[in-house]
Design a protein around this motif. Structure first.
Motif, PDB file in Angstrom:
ATOM      1  N   HIS A 180      59.929   3.676  10.522  1.00 56.71           N
ATOM      2  CA  HIS A 180      59.614   4.787  11.424  1.00 56.71           C
ATOM      3  C   HIS A 180      58.248   5.361  11.044  1.00 56.71           C
ATOM      4  CE1 HIS A 180      63.696   4.805  13.103  1.00 56.71           C
ATOM      5  NE2 HIS A 180      64.097   4.536  11.869  1.00 56.71           N
TER       6      HIS A 180
ATOM      7  N   LYS B 102      61.044   5.903  15.412  1.00 58.22           N
ATOM      8  CA  LYS B 102      60.893   7.331  15.673  1.00 58.22           C
ATOM      9  C   LYS B 102      59.561   7.861  15.144  1.00 58.22           C
ATOM     10  CE  LYS B 102      65.342   7.923  16.947  1.00 58.22           C
ATOM     11  NZ  LYS B 102      65.734   6.495  16.854  1.00 58.22           N
TER      12      LYS B 102
ATOM     13  N   ASP C  60      59.749  12.777  17.915  1.00 52.00           N
ATOM     14  CA  ASP C  60      61.205  12.749  18.074  1.00 52.00           C
ATOM     15  C   ASP C  60      61.914  13.809  17.243  1.00 52.00           C
ATOM     16  OD1 ASP C  60      61.575  10.345  19.817  1.00 52.00           O
ATOM     17  OD2 ASP C  60      60.399   9.446  18.203  1.00 52.00           O
TER      18      ASP C  60
END
Lengths: 331, 331
Positions: B37, B300, B172
């Motif tokens: 991520h 994310k 996010d």
């Protein structure tokens, strides 16, 4: 014949620019107040791979390619910052790299080197790793990148001081740590061109003072064995034949006690909020000792090259073993 | 009647801009690779005085002056970042400041506070210091700056997330540590406006979980006494009546074990080369726990507010007591 002048550093600067970070210059107003001088730190700990070594490795490869000598494979032998610099620089140019190191390499360094795309070959001992690296470079198209004793590496390292002095203008003194002498050589040449009046000063641990002894004897002296210093970035056994003549031209050279290295490692981390490695912190004691020698007490402008921020976990434990923050810095 | 919306943060951002650092957003490509991520760290450890607290104190004073209520004297009671923030912010507006603290204040913090031009009044105990601060603010023209429970302070703290999200665009999730709730409140309001889909998550040590307990019980709970946590920035005994309703609106709230705080303090210092305090490092464990809960494994984008970099020497010793760098981060 290769030469080493400001031209090489200007060229290196142009070459490495797209591949490296332009690192910030930071200061501590508190420290400047306490010492009565203005100290500017070039934060190479924020450089890619966490150290200035990225500059030399990148310049070496970029120049080879520029001159039509693109390596098919790159090799290096190191267990430290040079290995990671070569691994990352090679990957930026899409050239496969092999790093020869020992089985004792730390998991975090091994993981980083492999993440940068290099093959890591581990050997039981350092001489075996060095031997394997030497054999590897006999293959056609394979190029070994030396850690310091090469003008392209030295010119690359000099781009840190070049960048900093381009921003700062003239200063009264420039400080850099001295291991193999690559950083301090490049720093000297950059400083002579951009700040001709500046004193350029090398710093070395008393416990690993081969360069200081070489300056005194007039020939390259070597350490007898692995030195007992926390400043592992300058534990190199000896200078090279290309770096030594430049180390001889430094205006001053200061040997620093271990206790002072640790003192400044605590203080620079605290004041600058940067993960400053002992090798870099060492220079701050050099600054203090140099300032005490100055006849005029006029406010000085001083540049310190903070060479890196890669600190082994057990070194951090050593740094923070005792309390030094209760003793405020002063001259 | 005062309100607290994105308007207050936009105004605060305009007000504080000339007086604070626009801190960088930093990342570790290695960490992002390991976790799969993209994590963006807003480096408030590089803020003036080494912490986000500078934002709230500056906004409080700047707004008072803007509205014709220029304080004659400013007082605060704190032995930490808030004291230094008030001292420096007051001096930037040429307003005399007095900080009420205890005799046990560290020499380095005392020296910094006095360097910023504030008078430091030391008392044997914290209640005596608090009492003296309360008495001082009864004088005409003297203004007390609360550490978190005030909309101008909360709006100031929110400018860190506001700055970061203005640069990053939508993310996010956003993570911030929760002590008195000033930072996390401001972060929530800024995030709802600039990244409405983002989950906003507060983090707190298990050992100082008054806010988590308050969210569960629906009323403000207090710690029984000084908590046994290395994250001293969030050792605040309880939320305030203004911060609590905002803490209740957080999308998630994660309680972190001490061992994980120390683990991430080592790793973030190593990876980011910044002097990250445990309170800030704590959020990274929140990120890991939150990521594990997510149903979709899509990549994310996560913002973490690194609140500060002021670490007492004995806290650094605690951080580096054991080796955690041999255990690589993973999900």
């Amino acid at each position: 014949m290769q030469t080493f002048s400001i031209q090489e550093i200007v060229q290196a600067s142009r070459r490495v620019k797209p591949f490296i970070h332009h690192t910030p210059i930071v200061s501590s107003s508190l420290l400047n107040q306490w010492l009565g001088h203005d100290i500017f730190f070039k934060a190479e700990c924020l450089q890619k791979i966490g150290a200035f070594k990225m500059r030399g490795a990148t310049n070496f490869i970029a120049r080879s390619i520029e001159e039509g000598r693109r390596p098919k494979r790159i090799v290096a032998n190191s267990s430290g910052n040079h290995a990671q610099a070569v691994a990352l620089a090679a990957s930026l140019f899409d050239i496969p790299a092999t790093i020869f190191t020992t089985e004792s390499v730390s998991p975090v360094k091994a993981a980083a080197t492999e993440y940068y795309g290099a093959e890591l070959r581990k050997f039981p001992t350092r001489p075996e790793a060095d031997q394997a690296a030497q054999e590897a470079q006999t293959e056609a198209g394979t190029v070994w990148i030396p850690p310091f004793n090469h003008y392209d590496v030295m010119a690359g390292q000099g781009t840190a001081a070049y960048e900093a002095l381009t921003e700062l203008g003239e200063v009264d003194a420039v400080f850099a740590p001295c291991g193999g002498g690559g950083l301090v050589s490049g720093t000297l040449v950059a400083s002579r061109a951009l700040s001709p009046q500046a004193q350029v000063v090398g710093c070395e641990p008393v416990a690993a003072n081969d360069a200081a002894r070489s300056r005194r004897s007039g020939k390259i002296e070597s350490l007898d064995g692995p030195p007992a210093t926390i400043a592992d970035g300058v534990a190199t056994p000896s200078l090279g034949d290309l770096t030594f003549p430049l180390v001889q031209q430094l205006d001053d050279f200061i040997e620093v006690e271990e206790a002072h290295i640790i003192y400044w490692a605590q203080w620079l981390q605290h004041l600058l909020k940067l993960h400053v490695e002992p090798t870099s912190a060492m220079c701050m004691q050099g600054v203090v000792q140099w300032l005490k020698q100055q006849e005029s007490s006029s406010r000085k402008r001083i540049l310190v090259i903070l060479s890196g921020g890669n600190i082994a976990e057990k070194t951090s434990r050593q740094i923070w073993q005792d309390d030094h923050l209760s003793q405020l810095p002063s001259l």
